[in-house]
Design an enzyme around this catalytic site. Structure first.
Site, PDB file in Angstrom:
ATOM      1  N   SER A 112     -10.815  -1.166   3.942  1.00  0.00           N
ATOM      2  CA  SER A 112      -9.959  -1.395   5.124  1.00  0.00           C
ATOM      3  C   SER A 112      -9.467  -0.062   5.663  1.00  0.00           C
ATOM      4  O   SER A 112      -8.828   0.699   4.930  1.00  0.00           O
ATOM      5  CB  SER A 112      -8.750  -2.245   4.745  1.00  0.00           C
ATOM      6  N   ARG A 121       0.832  -1.220   0.000  1.00  0.00           N
ATOM      7  CA  ARG A 121       0.000   0.000   0.000  1.00  0.00           C
ATOM      8  C   ARG A 121       0.861   1.263   0.000  1.00  0.00           C
ATOM      9  O   ARG A 121       0.509   2.270   0.612  1.00  0.00           O
ATOM     10  CB  ARG A 121      -0.959   0.057   1.192  1.00  0.00           C
ATOM     11  N   GLU A 151      -4.701   3.007   6.716  1.00  0.00           N
ATOM     12  CA  GLU A 151      -4.488   2.905   5.261  1.00  0.00           C
ATOM     13  C   GLU A 151      -5.089   4.146   4.602  1.00  0.00           C
ATOM     14  O   GLU A 151      -4.658   4.600   3.552  1.00  0.00           O
ATOM     15  CB  GLU A 151      -5.177   1.633   4.747  1.00  0.00           C
TER      16      GLU A 151
HETATM   17  C1  LIG Z   1     -15.671  -0.798  -0.204  1.00  0.00           C
HETATM   18  C2  LIG Z   1     -14.204  -0.549  -0.457  1.00  0.00           C
HETATM   19  C3  LIG Z   1     -13.363  -1.609  -0.714  1.00  0.00           C
HETATM   20  C4  LIG Z   1     -11.997  -1.398  -0.948  1.00  0.00           C
HETATM   21  N1  LIG Z   1     -11.194  -2.479  -1.214  1.00  0.00           N
HETATM   22  C5  LIG Z   1      -9.885  -2.297  -1.447  1.00  0.00           C
HETATM   23  C6  LIG Z   1      -9.038  -3.417  -1.745  1.00  0.00           C
HETATM   24  O1  LIG Z   1      -9.469  -4.551  -1.818  1.00  0.00           O
HETATM   25  N2  LIG Z   1      -7.721  -3.168  -1.960  1.00  0.00           N
HETATM   26  C7  LIG Z   1      -7.197  -1.913  -1.916  1.00  0.00           C
HETATM   27  O2  LIG Z   1      -5.978  -1.768  -2.132  1.00  0.00           O
HETATM   28  N3  LIG Z   1      -7.981  -0.837  -1.654  1.00  0.00           N
HETATM   29  C8  LIG Z   1      -9.296  -0.996  -1.415  1.00  0.00           C
HETATM   30  N4  LIG Z   1     -10.094   0.079  -1.129  1.00  0.00           N
HETATM   31  C9  LIG Z   1      -9.488   1.421  -1.052  1.00  0.00           C
HETATM   32  C10 LIG Z   1      -9.596   2.241  -2.354  1.00  0.00           C
HETATM   33  O3  LIG Z   1     -10.585   1.730  -3.196  1.00  0.00           O
HETATM   34  C11 LIG Z   1      -8.282   2.289  -3.108  1.00  0.00           C
HETATM   35  O4  LIG Z   1      -7.272   2.822  -2.298  1.00  0.00           O
HETATM   36  C12 LIG Z   1      -8.385   3.131  -4.397  1.00  0.00           C
HETATM   37  O5  LIG Z   1      -7.230   2.982  -5.180  1.00  0.00           O
HETATM   38  C13 LIG Z   1      -8.601   4.608  -4.131  1.00  0.00           C
HETATM   39  O6  LIG Z   1      -8.910   5.211  -5.385  1.00  0.00           O
HETATM   40  P1  LIG Z   1      -9.593   6.623  -5.459  1.00  0.00           P
HETATM   41  O7  LIG Z   1      -9.623   7.045  -6.879  1.00  0.00           O
HETATM   42  O8  LIG Z   1     -10.873   6.601  -4.745  1.00  0.00           O
HETATM   43  O9  LIG Z   1      -8.507   7.492  -4.680  1.00  0.00           O
HETATM   44  P2  LIG Z   1      -8.751   8.693  -3.652  1.00  0.00           P
HETATM   45  O10 LIG Z   1      -9.359   8.153  -2.401  1.00  0.00           O
HETATM   46  O11 LIG Z   1      -9.428   9.813  -4.340  1.00  0.00           O
HETATM   47  O12 LIG Z   1      -7.256   9.084  -3.352  1.00  0.00           O
HETATM   48  C14 LIG Z   1      -6.389   8.201  -2.668  1.00  0.00           C
HETATM   49  C15 LIG Z   1      -4.965   8.796  -2.701  1.00  0.00           C
HETATM   50  O13 LIG Z   1      -4.478   8.780  -4.034  1.00  0.00           O
HETATM   51  C16 LIG Z   1      -4.184  10.123  -4.480  1.00  0.00           C
HETATM   52  N5  LIG Z   1      -4.591  10.189  -5.886  1.00  0.00           N
HETATM   53  C17 LIG Z   1      -5.778   9.802  -6.424  1.00  0.00           C
HETATM   54  N6  LIG Z   1      -5.753   9.963  -7.759  1.00  0.00           N
HETATM   55  C18 LIG Z   1      -4.535  10.466  -8.063  1.00  0.00           C
HETATM   56  C19 LIG Z   1      -3.898  10.870  -9.283  1.00  0.00           C
HETATM   57  N7  LIG Z   1      -4.494  10.777 -10.479  1.00  0.00           N
HETATM   58  N8  LIG Z   1      -2.624  11.366  -9.208  1.00  0.00           N
HETATM   59  C20 LIG Z   1      -1.981  11.462  -8.020  1.00  0.00           C
HETATM   60  N9  LIG Z   1      -2.520  11.111  -6.840  1.00  0.00           N
HETATM   61  C21 LIG Z   1      -3.789  10.620  -6.877  1.00  0.00           C
HETATM   62  C22 LIG Z   1      -4.997  11.029  -3.569  1.00  0.00           C
HETATM   63  O14 LIG Z   1      -4.417  12.327  -3.488  1.00  0.00           O
HETATM   64  C23 LIG Z   1      -4.907  10.262  -2.267  1.00  0.00           C
HETATM   65  O15 LIG Z   1      -3.657  10.479  -1.657  1.00  0.00           O
HETATM   66  C24 LIG Z   1     -11.460  -0.088  -0.908  1.00  0.00           C
HETATM   67  C25 LIG Z   1     -12.319   0.999  -0.655  1.00  0.00           C
HETATM   68  C26 LIG Z   1     -13.689   0.766  -0.438  1.00  0.00           C
HETATM   69  C27 LIG Z   1     -14.590   1.947  -0.201  1.00  0.00           C
END
Ligand SMILES: Cc1cc2nc3c(=O)[nH]c(=O)nc-3n(C[C@H](O)[C@H](O)[C@H](O)COP(=O)(O)OP(=O)(O)OC[C@H]3O[C@@H](n4cnc5c(N)ncnc54)[C@H](O)[C@@H]3O)c2cc1C
Length: 337
Positions: free
Chosen positions: A237, A165, A333
């Site tokens: 998580s 992560r 996380e």
């Molecule tokens: C129900 C549920 C289940 C999940 N299951 C998992 C799982 O199985 N495994 C797992 O690893 N994660 C899981 N997650 C966490 C999440 O889905 C991941 O971390 C996902 O990659 C976040 O993507 P996001 O676009 O929503 O990022 P955001 O929440 O918008 O951002 C997360 C981070 O990434 C940065 N960021 C986002 N986009 C960019 C970009 N284009 N350039 C630079 N920085 C950027 C943001 O600034 C922030 O620091 C889960 C979440 C939920 C709600």
């Protein structure tokens, strides 16, 4: 033509469903419109946040700066040979749309990462992972816009310093760039990774094992285990699984014979954070409207009217309890903003 919106509610842009307001909100759908946003005075003088789907973020208050939000789209094969395809995917694509595309195109590598919420741009930042696969296993290179150099740049896999992560984007490149697209190396020759506990037994119910049945099985398992953020706000998580030295693992396993842990190497073990929290009886407990999910101890949920501070307080109570009973530090996380 870009639009920078003012006093913009992020309620539908974070999966906790928290009503944080951004001073400025700037979506972009192309490299050109991104460059336009980055050239504005507002961007130059404001605090910045890149926001994808907001599925790994906890807003503790309003954000008094500019939120840049990728909405660029596109999935294309840029190179292929007999065994692999290099696929460029825009940061604003939904992660699971890309997984579906890969499965439909019979390309292997991301099927175990089915149904993870969020955008493709966040996948290398978080090094997302599930069911024995991590984004690092398939990422070939990443195109960024580097705010210091003021230009687009390409980072290859070795420059991304992936670990659990974690990536370069949380360290040297923290707040210093935006991911614009990601190139994945997917495989035409399928080697399935299906040994993960739970997935193996689910697949036994299927007549054949292929990309589609692996994807379907994972979606079924996830739907059984995880609350749907559209119904109950959450960020998956909340804590990382702590990695401990062998002596700490042995100390705990002597006391708790049901401990859930995975051996990483000769010296370290990863302990399931969900097991630590569950063992202390946290499932279903709450602080105001912030609660520990009653089926999945690792997931904190918004029961309706929780604030980010309520969720933070609940997480601190859990961290304190885990530390006092197990002497283990739980690291979030989720990113706090
Ligand atoms: C129900 C549920 C289940 C999940 N299951 C998992 C799982 O199985 N495994 C797992 O690893 N994660 C899981 N997650 C966490 C999440 O889905 C991941 O971390 C996902 O990659 C976040 O993507 P996001 O676009 O929503 O990022 P955001 O929440 O918008 O951002 C997360 C981070 O990434 C940065 N960021 C986002 N986009 C960019 C970009 N284009 N350039 C630079 N920085 C950027 C943001 O600034 C922030 O620091 C889960 C979440 C939920 C709600």
């Amino acid at each position: 033509m870009i639009q920078i919106l003012e006093n913009f509610s992020l309620k539908s842009y974070n999966t906790f469903g928290l009503n944080a307001v951004a001073r400025y909100f700037a979506p972009f759908n192309s490299k050109e419109s991104l460059v336009e946003i980055l050239s504005t005075d507002i961007f130059a003088r404001s605090q910045r946040l890149i926001l994808g789907g907001g599925s790994n973020i906890l807003f503790l208050k309003d954000f008094n700066g500019i939120v840049v939000h990728p909405e660029n789209k596109g999935i294309e094969i840029i190179k292929e040979n007999a065994s692999t395809s290099l696929v460029r995917v825009a940061a604003g694509e939904e992660w699971d749309d890309f997984v579906l595309w890969a499965v439909n195109n019979n390309l292997a590598g991301v099927e175990n990462l089915s149904h993870i919420p969020g955008c493709v741009g966040a996948a290398p930042v978080q090094n997302i992972g599930a069911y024995g696969v991590e984004a690092k296993d398939v990422i070939h290179e990443v195109t960024i816009f580097d705010f210091k150099k003021n230009r687009f740049d390409i980072l290859n896999k070795d420059q991304l310093h992936f670990s659990y992560r974690d990536s370069v984007f949380k360290h040297e490149f923290k707040d210093a760039c935006i991911v614009v697209d990601v190139v994945f190396e997917l495989s035409k020759k399928h080697v399935y990774n299906v040994s993960y506990k739970g997935l193996d037994s689910k697949l036994k119910e299927c007549a054949i094992v292929n990309l589609q049945t692996i994807r379907n099985s994972i979606i079924e398992i996830r739907n059984e285990k995880l609350p749907d953020p559209k119904i109950q706000g959450n960020a998956g998580s909340f804590f990382k699984n702590p990695v401990v030295e062998e002596e700490d693992y042995l100390r705990l396993s002597e006391i708790f014979d049901d401990i859930v842990a995975y051996k990483l190497d000769n010296r370290t073990y990863k302990i399931a954070a969900g097991w630590l929290i569950d063992t202390l009886g946290w499932k279903g407990k709450y602080h105001r409207d912030a609660a520990v999910h009653d089926k999945q101890a690792l997931v904190l949920v918004n029961k309706g009217n929780a604030t980010g501070v309520d969720i933070l307080q609940l997480s601190k109570n859990i961290q304190d309890d885990v530390f006092s009973k197990f002497s283990i530090i739980l690291e979030p996380e989720v990113l706090f903003v």
